[in-house]
Design a protein around this motif. Sequence first.
Motif, PDB file in Angstrom:
ATOM      1  N   SER A 123     -11.311   4.457 -31.742  1.00 56.40           N
ATOM      2  CA  SER A 123     -11.812   5.830 -31.698  1.00 56.40           C
ATOM      3  C   SER A 123     -11.948   6.324 -30.267  1.00 56.40           C
ATOM      4  O   SER A 123     -11.632   7.482 -29.962  1.00 56.40           O
ATOM      5  N   ILE A 124     -12.407   5.448 -29.386  1.00 55.91           N
ATOM      6  CA  ILE A 124     -12.564   5.846 -27.982  1.00 55.91           C
ATOM      7  C   ILE A 124     -11.198   6.024 -27.319  1.00 55.91           C
ATOM      8  O   ILE A 124     -10.949   7.013 -26.617  1.00 55.91           O
ATOM      9  N   VAL A 125     -10.300   5.075 -27.564  1.00 56.90           N
ATOM     10  CA  VAL A 125      -8.962   5.159 -26.972  1.00 56.90           C
ATOM     11  C   VAL A 125      -8.193   6.361 -27.525  1.00 56.90           C
ATOM     12  O   VAL A 125      -7.384   6.979 -26.818  1.00 56.90           O
ATOM     13  N   SER A 126      -8.461   6.710 -28.782  1.00 57.50           N
ATOM     14  CA  SER A 126      -7.724   7.799 -29.425  1.00 57.50           C
ATOM     15  C   SER A 126      -7.963   9.136 -28.738  1.00 57.50           C
ATOM     16  O   SER A 126      -7.120  10.043 -28.838  1.00 57.50           O
ATOM     17  N   ILE A 127      -9.080   9.276 -28.057  1.00 57.73           N
ATOM     18  CA  ILE A 127      -9.333  10.525 -27.330  1.00 57.73           C
ATOM     19  C   ILE A 127      -8.260  10.735 -26.263  1.00 57.73           C
ATOM     20  O   ILE A 127      -7.676  11.821 -26.136  1.00 57.73           O
ATOM     21  N   ALA A 128      -7.986   9.674 -25.502  1.00 58.76           N
ATOM     22  CA  ALA A 128      -6.937   9.765 -24.479  1.00 58.76           C
ATOM     23  C   ALA A 128      -5.562   9.927 -25.114  1.00 58.76           C
ATOM     24  O   ALA A 128      -4.705  10.669 -24.601  1.00 58.76           O
ATOM     25  N   VAL A 129      -5.341   9.260 -26.247  1.00 51.49           N
ATOM     26  CA  VAL A 129      -4.049   9.371 -26.927  1.00 51.49           C
ATOM     27  C   VAL A 129      -3.826  10.792 -27.432  1.00 51.49           C
ATOM     28  O   VAL A 129      -2.705  11.318 -27.360  1.00 51.49           O
ATOM     29  N   CYS A 130      -4.875  11.421 -27.938  1.00 53.10           N
ATOM     30  CA  CYS A 130      -4.753  12.806 -28.409  1.00 53.10           C
ATOM     31  C   CYS A 130      -4.365  13.741 -27.268  1.00 53.10           C
ATOM     32  O   CYS A 130      -3.528  14.638 -27.440  1.00 53.10           O
ATOM     33  N   ILE A 131      -4.961  13.526 -26.111  1.00 48.51           N
ATOM     34  CA  ILE A 131      -4.622  14.354 -24.947  1.00 48.51           C
ATOM     35  C   ILE A 131      -3.157  14.156 -24.571  1.00 48.51           C
ATOM     36  O   ILE A 131      -2.424  15.117 -24.294  1.00 48.51           O
ATOM     37  N   TRP A 132      -2.706  12.902 -24.566  1.00 47.04           N
ATOM     38  CA  TRP A 132      -1.302  12.618 -24.255  1.00 47.04           C
ATOM     39  C   TRP A 132      -0.374  13.241 -25.305  1.00 47.04           C
ATOM     40  O   TRP A 132       0.681  13.788 -24.967  1.00 47.04           O
ATOM     41  N   ALA A 133      -0.769  13.159 -26.569  1.00 46.83           N
ATOM     42  CA  ALA A 133       0.071  13.697 -27.640  1.00 46.83           C
ATOM     43  C   ALA A 133       0.190  15.216 -27.545  1.00 46.83           C
ATOM     44  O   ALA A 133       1.271  15.776 -27.762  1.00 46.83           O
ATOM     45  N   VAL A 134      -0.897  15.885 -27.221  1.00 49.40           N
ATOM     46  CA  VAL A 134      -0.843  17.342 -27.059  1.00 49.40           C
ATOM     47  C   VAL A 134       0.057  17.718 -25.886  1.00 49.40           C
ATOM     48  O   VAL A 134       0.850  18.666 -25.963  1.00 49.40           O
ATOM     49  N   LYS A 135      -0.043  16.959 -24.816  1.00 52.00           N
ATOM     50  CA  LYS A 135       0.761  17.240 -23.626  1.00 52.00           C
ATOM     51  C   LYS A 135       2.247  17.087 -23.904  1.00 52.00           C
ATOM     52  O   LYS A 135       3.069  17.841 -23.370  1.00 52.00           O
TER      53      LYS A 135
END
Length: 313
Positions: A123-135
């Motif tokens: 869940s914590i790592v997914s925050i950074a992954v979501c940002i990368w995915a949006v980018k």
Amino acid sequence: MNLQTLFQDFNPSKFVVHSCLLVFSTLFALRLDNYIVWSYWTVFTPIWVWKVLVISGATVGSYVWWRYPHFRLEGEAYIHYKSMLISLALHLILLMFELLVCDQLESHRHLWTCVFIPLIFISIVSIAVCIWAVKHDRSFELELFCAVNVLQFIFLALKLDNFISWSWEVVFVPLWIVMCLSLVGVLYTIIFAAILLRTPEVNAQQRRSSFHSALVIPILIFQVLLANKLDDDIRMSYIAVVSPLFISFVTLILMSFSAKGGNKWWFGMRKDFCSFVLGACPLLQEYANIAYHTERRTNGVELEQQAEKNGST
């Protein structure tokens, strides 16, 4: 409708995930109701199938990536490959959580707080992954689900270990908030589409909104029933409690046929699922071509008849 029309927007990843979750939720509910007495390792079979497909798909994709370097020059190959590796890493951590859950249900030798550690980490790592995915314009449904429910996972672990004595209705407060916000978004979309009902583009949007409501509302009903069931406020079987969730899963499975997207490097396909299937199966490709030419010939005849009619008038 020919095969190419049916599968041109098909997303096999979402189809597999939602189908496995549908079967798993059914088996798990039957196991809790003691309608079946299988071990939890067997009940989790759909989950294992899902993870095996992910690992094998990433393995084959990585082999193709390193075996044929010239494929890396195709479009956004690097972004697709990185996305596949990120997804593989998250699924491996999720697999660790699922193995711990299954072992805990069988042996009861762990603290639920320890069992949930991999999920909280995701869940914590997914925050950074979501940002990368949006980018990079990538889908991130699983990552978003984990990111917004980190507090819910913590509450569940503490409740299962009896570190907190709250009722289940209170434990599910983070999920109540997420679902209510989702419901507000769906209602807003439906109202907006209804205002501009005569616009063809909005009609399609309204159809998508109805699908979204078919997701949110049953999940909300399931959540209410589950909280009351766990608090012993109602007497229902778990299969009845989970039944609204089946509507959401079936809706998601149907939506996978128009979901588009998907990572083209799973199993080293390097193309959309429709093109890959038609290329791998010549008979299907021949059938699709025949159907396409038949449809084209029919449309041509209709155009000629329309032209003759206009000429006579």
